[in-house]
Structures are given as C-alpha cells and as structure tokens.
Design a protein around this motif. Structure first.
Motif, PDB file in Angstrom:
ATOM      1  N   VAL A   1      10.770  17.327 -19.465  1.00 46.36           N
ATOM      2  CA  VAL A   1       9.855  17.117 -18.362  1.00 46.36           C
ATOM      3  C   VAL A   1      10.504  16.136 -17.404  1.00 46.36           C
ATOM      4  CG1 VAL A   1       7.608  16.284 -17.643  1.00 46.36           C
ATOM      5  CG2 VAL A   1       7.845  17.586 -19.763  1.00 46.36           C
ATOM      6  N   GLN A   2      10.524  16.504 -16.163  1.00 42.61           N
ATOM      7  CA  GLN A   2      11.138  15.646 -15.172  1.00 42.61           C
ATOM      8  C   GLN A   2      10.403  15.732 -13.851  1.00 42.61           C
ATOM      9  OE1 GLN A   2      15.281  16.471 -14.431  1.00 42.61           O
ATOM     10  NE2 GLN A   2      15.546  14.685 -13.121  1.00 42.61           N
ATOM     11  N   LEU A   3      10.191  14.594 -13.255  1.00 40.07           N
ATOM     12  CA  LEU A   3       9.673  14.497 -11.902  1.00 40.07           C
ATOM     13  C   LEU A   3      10.762  13.843 -11.076  1.00 40.07           C
ATOM     14  CD1 LEU A   3       6.051  13.165 -12.580  1.00 40.07           C
ATOM     15  CD2 LEU A   3       6.769  15.535 -12.252  1.00 40.07           C
ATOM     16  N   ALA A   4      11.254  14.570 -10.115  1.00 44.17           N
ATOM     17  CA  ALA A   4      12.377  14.099  -9.323  1.00 44.17           C
ATOM     18  C   ALA A   4      11.953  13.836  -7.889  1.00 44.17           C
ATOM     19  CB  ALA A   4      13.514  15.112  -9.368  1.00 44.17           C
ATOM     20  N   GLU A   5      11.960  12.581  -7.509  1.00 45.14           N
ATOM     21  CA  GLU A   5      11.619  12.209  -6.141  1.00 45.14           C
ATOM     22  C   GLU A   5      12.839  12.311  -5.241  1.00 45.14           C
ATOM     23  OE1 GLU A   5       9.262   9.215  -8.787  1.00 45.14           O
ATOM     24  OE2 GLU A   5      11.292  10.056  -8.707  1.00 45.14           O
ATOM     25  N   SER A   6      12.575  12.595  -3.999  1.00 47.80           N
ATOM     26  CA  SER A   6      13.622  12.611  -2.996  1.00 47.80           C
ATOM     27  C   SER A   6      13.002  12.312  -1.641  1.00 47.80           C
ATOM     28  CB  SER A   6      14.359  13.953  -2.963  1.00 47.80           C
ATOM     29  OG  SER A   6      13.478  15.005  -2.613  1.00 47.80           O
ATOM     30  N   GLY A   7      13.832  11.956  -0.703  1.00 50.34           N
ATOM     31  CA  GLY A   7      13.374  11.722   0.647  1.00 50.34           C
ATOM     32  C   GLY A   7      13.237  10.273   1.042  1.00 50.34           C
ATOM     33  N   GLY A   8      13.441   9.378   0.108  1.00 49.89           N
ATOM     34  CA  GLY A   8      13.367   7.969   0.433  1.00 49.89           C
ATOM     35  C   GLY A   8      14.561   7.535   1.250  1.00 49.89           C
ATOM     36  N   GLY A   9      14.462   6.352   1.798  1.00 50.85           N
ATOM     37  CA  GLY A   9      15.551   5.832   2.594  1.00 50.85           C
ATOM     38  C   GLY A   9      15.099   4.729   3.514  1.00 50.85           C
ATOM     39  N   LEU A  10      15.905   4.484   4.503  1.00 47.85           N
ATOM     40  CA  LEU A  10      15.641   3.442   5.485  1.00 47.85           C
ATOM     41  C   LEU A  10      15.073   4.055   6.750  1.00 47.85           C
ATOM     42  CD1 LEU A  10      15.941   0.473   6.460  1.00 47.85           C
ATOM     43  CD2 LEU A  10      18.248   1.094   7.210  1.00 47.85           C
ATOM     44  N   VAL A  11      13.990   3.484   7.222  1.00 46.94           N
ATOM     45  CA  VAL A  11      13.359   3.962   8.437  1.00 46.94           C
ATOM     46  C   VAL A  11      12.854   2.766   9.234  1.00 46.94           C
ATOM     47  CG1 VAL A  11      11.091   4.229   7.350  1.00 46.94           C
ATOM     48  CG2 VAL A  11      11.672   5.592   9.365  1.00 46.94           C
ATOM     49  N   GLN A  12      12.841   2.911  10.541  1.00 41.87           N
ATOM     50  CA  GLN A  12      12.357   1.842  11.401  1.00 41.87           C
ATOM     51  C   GLN A  12      10.841   1.793  11.421  1.00 41.87           C
ATOM     52  OE1 GLN A  12      14.166   2.606  15.235  1.00 41.87           O
ATOM     53  NE2 GLN A  12      16.018   1.484  14.681  1.00 41.87           N
ATOM     54  N   PRO A  13      10.281   0.627  11.684  1.00 45.28           N
ATOM     55  CA  PRO A  13       8.821   0.550  11.812  1.00 45.28           C
ATOM     56  C   PRO A  13       8.305   1.545  12.841  1.00 45.28           C
ATOM     57  CG  PRO A  13       9.763  -1.635  11.734  1.00 45.28           C
ATOM     58  CD  PRO A  13      10.925  -0.677  11.848  1.00 45.28           C
ATOM     59  N   GLY A  14       7.222   2.202  12.494  1.00 48.51           N
ATOM     60  CA  GLY A  14       6.664   3.223  13.356  1.00 48.51           C
ATOM     61  C   GLY A  14       7.230   4.599  13.113  1.00 48.51           C
TER      62      GLY A  14
ATOM     63  N   SER B   1       9.625  19.682 -13.146  1.00 52.51           N
ATOM     64  CA  SER B   1      10.203  20.711 -13.996  1.00 52.51           C
ATOM     65  C   SER B   1       9.825  20.449 -15.440  1.00 52.51           C
ATOM     66  CB  SER B   1      11.723  20.757 -13.845  1.00 52.51           C
ATOM     67  OG  SER B   1      12.311  19.524 -14.237  1.00 52.51           O
ATOM     68  N   GLY B   2       9.722  21.516 -16.209  1.00 58.25           N
ATOM     69  CA  GLY B   2       9.444  21.393 -17.624  1.00 58.25           C
ATOM     70  C   GLY B   2       7.976  21.326 -18.001  1.00 58.25           C
ATOM     71  N   ILE B   3       7.104  21.328 -17.027  1.00 59.75           N
ATOM     72  CA  ILE B   3       5.680  21.274 -17.300  1.00 59.75           C
ATOM     73  C   ILE B   3       4.931  21.926 -16.143  1.00 59.75           C
ATOM     74  CG2 ILE B   3       5.232  19.034 -16.202  1.00 59.75           C
ATOM     75  CD1 ILE B   3       3.789  20.274 -19.579  1.00 59.75           C
ATOM     76  N   PHE B   4       3.785  22.471 -16.455  1.00 54.87           N
ATOM     77  CA  PHE B   4       2.974  23.153 -15.446  1.00 54.87           C
ATOM     78  C   PHE B   4       1.519  22.743 -15.571  1.00 54.87           C
ATOM     79  CE2 PHE B   4       6.611  25.792 -16.455  1.00 54.87           C
ATOM     80  CZ  PHE B   4       7.111  26.117 -15.198  1.00 54.87           C
ATOM     81  N   ASN B   5       0.725  23.255 -14.661  1.00 53.19           N
ATOM     82  CA  ASN B   5      -0.722  23.055 -14.683  1.00 53.19           C
ATOM     83  C   ASN B   5      -1.126  21.583 -14.617  1.00 53.19           C
ATOM     84  OD1 ASN B   5      -1.257  25.889 -14.940  1.00 53.19           O
ATOM     85  ND2 ASN B   5      -0.800  25.723 -17.134  1.00 53.19           N
ATOM     86  N   PHE B   6      -0.554  20.900 -13.662  1.00 51.61           N
ATOM     87  CA  PHE B   6      -0.956  19.518 -13.431  1.00 51.61           C
ATOM     88  C   PHE B   6      -2.386  19.476 -12.904  1.00 51.61           C
ATOM     89  CE2 PHE B   6       3.701  19.276 -12.192  1.00 51.61           C
ATOM     90  CZ  PHE B   6       4.097  18.884 -13.460  1.00 51.61           C
ATOM     91  N   ASN B   7      -3.158  18.547 -13.405  1.00 46.34           N
ATOM     92  CA  ASN B   7      -4.503  18.346 -12.883  1.00 46.34           C
ATOM     93  C   ASN B   7      -4.478  17.470 -11.638  1.00 46.34           C
ATOM     94  OD1 ASN B   7      -5.589  19.840 -15.004  1.00 46.34           O
ATOM     95  ND2 ASN B   7      -5.892  18.016 -16.275  1.00 46.34           N
ATOM     96  N   THR B   8      -3.741  16.400 -11.744  1.00 48.08           N
ATOM     97  CA  THR B   8      -3.636  15.466 -10.645  1.00 48.08           C
ATOM     98  C   THR B   8      -2.195  15.030 -10.467  1.00 48.08           C
ATOM     99  OG1 THR B   8      -5.865  14.608 -11.098  1.00 48.08           O
ATOM    100  CG2 THR B   8      -4.449  13.272  -9.695  1.00 48.08           C
ATOM    101  N   MET B   9      -1.762  15.012  -9.249  1.00 52.21           N
ATOM    102  CA  MET B   9      -0.460  14.459  -8.921  1.00 52.21           C
ATOM    103  C   MET B   9      -0.670  13.337  -7.913  1.00 52.21           C
ATOM    104  SD  MET B   9       2.054  17.782  -8.677  1.00 52.21           S
ATOM    105  CE  MET B   9       3.540  16.759  -8.811  1.00 52.21           C
ATOM    106  N   GLY B  10       0.156  12.343  -8.012  1.00 55.07           N
ATOM    107  CA  GLY B  10      -0.030  11.221  -7.120  1.00 55.07           C
ATOM    108  C   GLY B  10       1.245  10.474  -6.826  1.00 55.07           C
ATOM    109  N   TRP B  11       1.169   9.695  -5.779  1.00 49.56           N
ATOM    110  CA  TRP B  11       2.247   8.806  -5.404  1.00 49.56           C
ATOM    111  C   TRP B  11       1.800   7.374  -5.625  1.00 49.56           C
ATOM    112  CZ3 TRP B  11       7.080  10.333  -4.402  1.00 49.56           C
ATOM    113  CH2 TRP B  11       7.283  11.654  -4.009  1.00 49.56           C
ATOM    114  N   TYR B  12       2.635   6.628  -6.269  1.00 44.94           N
ATOM    115  CA  TYR B  12       2.414   5.213  -6.492  1.00 44.94           C
ATOM    116  C   TYR B  12       3.572   4.449  -5.883  1.00 44.94           C
ATOM    117  CZ  TYR B  12      -1.163   6.481  -9.948  1.00 44.94           C
ATOM    118  OH  TYR B  12      -2.274   6.976 -10.575  1.00 44.94           O
ATOM    119  N   ARG B  13       3.352   3.194  -5.639  1.00 44.05           N
ATOM    120  CA  ARG B  13       4.445   2.369  -5.164  1.00 44.05           C
ATOM    121  C   ARG B  13       4.399   1.012  -5.840  1.00 44.05           C
ATOM    122  NH1 ARG B  13       2.662   1.520   1.187  1.00 44.05           N
ATOM    123  NH2 ARG B  13       0.820   0.183   0.820  1.00 44.05           N
TER     124      ARG B  13
END
Length: 117
Positions: A2-15, A25-37
C-alpha cells in the motif's frame, strides 16, 4: 504494498498556486481521503478531506483558497491550493481511510510546500 505517493509540492510565491496530487496503489475503496499538513515542531493537522460520496471538509484557515477533489476510479486525490500564504508552508501528507468491518488508514511520505518570496 500500500502506498500513497504525493507529488506537486515545491516553492511558490505568496499569492501563487500549487496543485498537489496523491496517487494510491495497493488498496481500493477508500471511504475518506484527506490532506494534512505539519509545521515544524507541531502536530499534524487536517487541511481538507473528502468522502467517497464527495462530501468535503476544510480547515477554516484554507476555506475559499483550497479545493480538494478525488478520482475514485483512479484512487487519486488532488489539492488545488490558491492564494497561498507563507503560513501555508508545511509538509503536506496524503491520508486515506477505509474498510467496512475492519478499518484502516495509510499515510503518504509527505511533500514540502514552501510559500516564500
């Protein structure tokens, strides 16, 4: 595996804007997905979550700026981040929860988002 692979992060200017993706991958039928920081030295906190039925929940600090979405068929999740602020700088983690009788959850490795001029 089971793997959750994030992408798209980086440096961005304010605004500016950034779009995070989470490929599961490796798992299906998620009930809830979320982003945490997680800020340095702080507890991980919920940014946004979305149920399989499309119900969304956002932290007050990101309402109106971030949009969470998911593609159930592809087991993918996205976080469109607009009007980014320096306060948004953190490591962002993908999370998935599921199960019927036995529940489970998984975390991604995290992707760094830095908002700075």
């Amino acid at each position: 595996q089971v793997q959750l692979a994030e992408s798209g992060g980086g440096l961005v200017q304010p605004g500016g804007s950034l779009r995070l993706s989470c490929a599961a991958s490796g798992i299906f039928n998620f009930n809830t997905m979320g982003w945490y920081r997680q800020f340095p030295g702080k507890q991980r906190e919920l940014v946004a979550e979305i149920t399989r039925g499309g119900v969304k929940n956002y932290a007050d600090s990101v309402k109106g700026r971030f949009t969470i979405s998911r593609d159930n068929a592809k087991n993918t999740m996205y976080l469109q981040m607009n009007s980014l602020k320096s306060e948004d700088t953190a490591v962002y983690y993908c999370n998935a929860k599921g199960g019927i009788i036995v529940t489970w959850e998984y975390w991604g490795q995290g992707t760094q988002v830095t908002v700075s001029s």
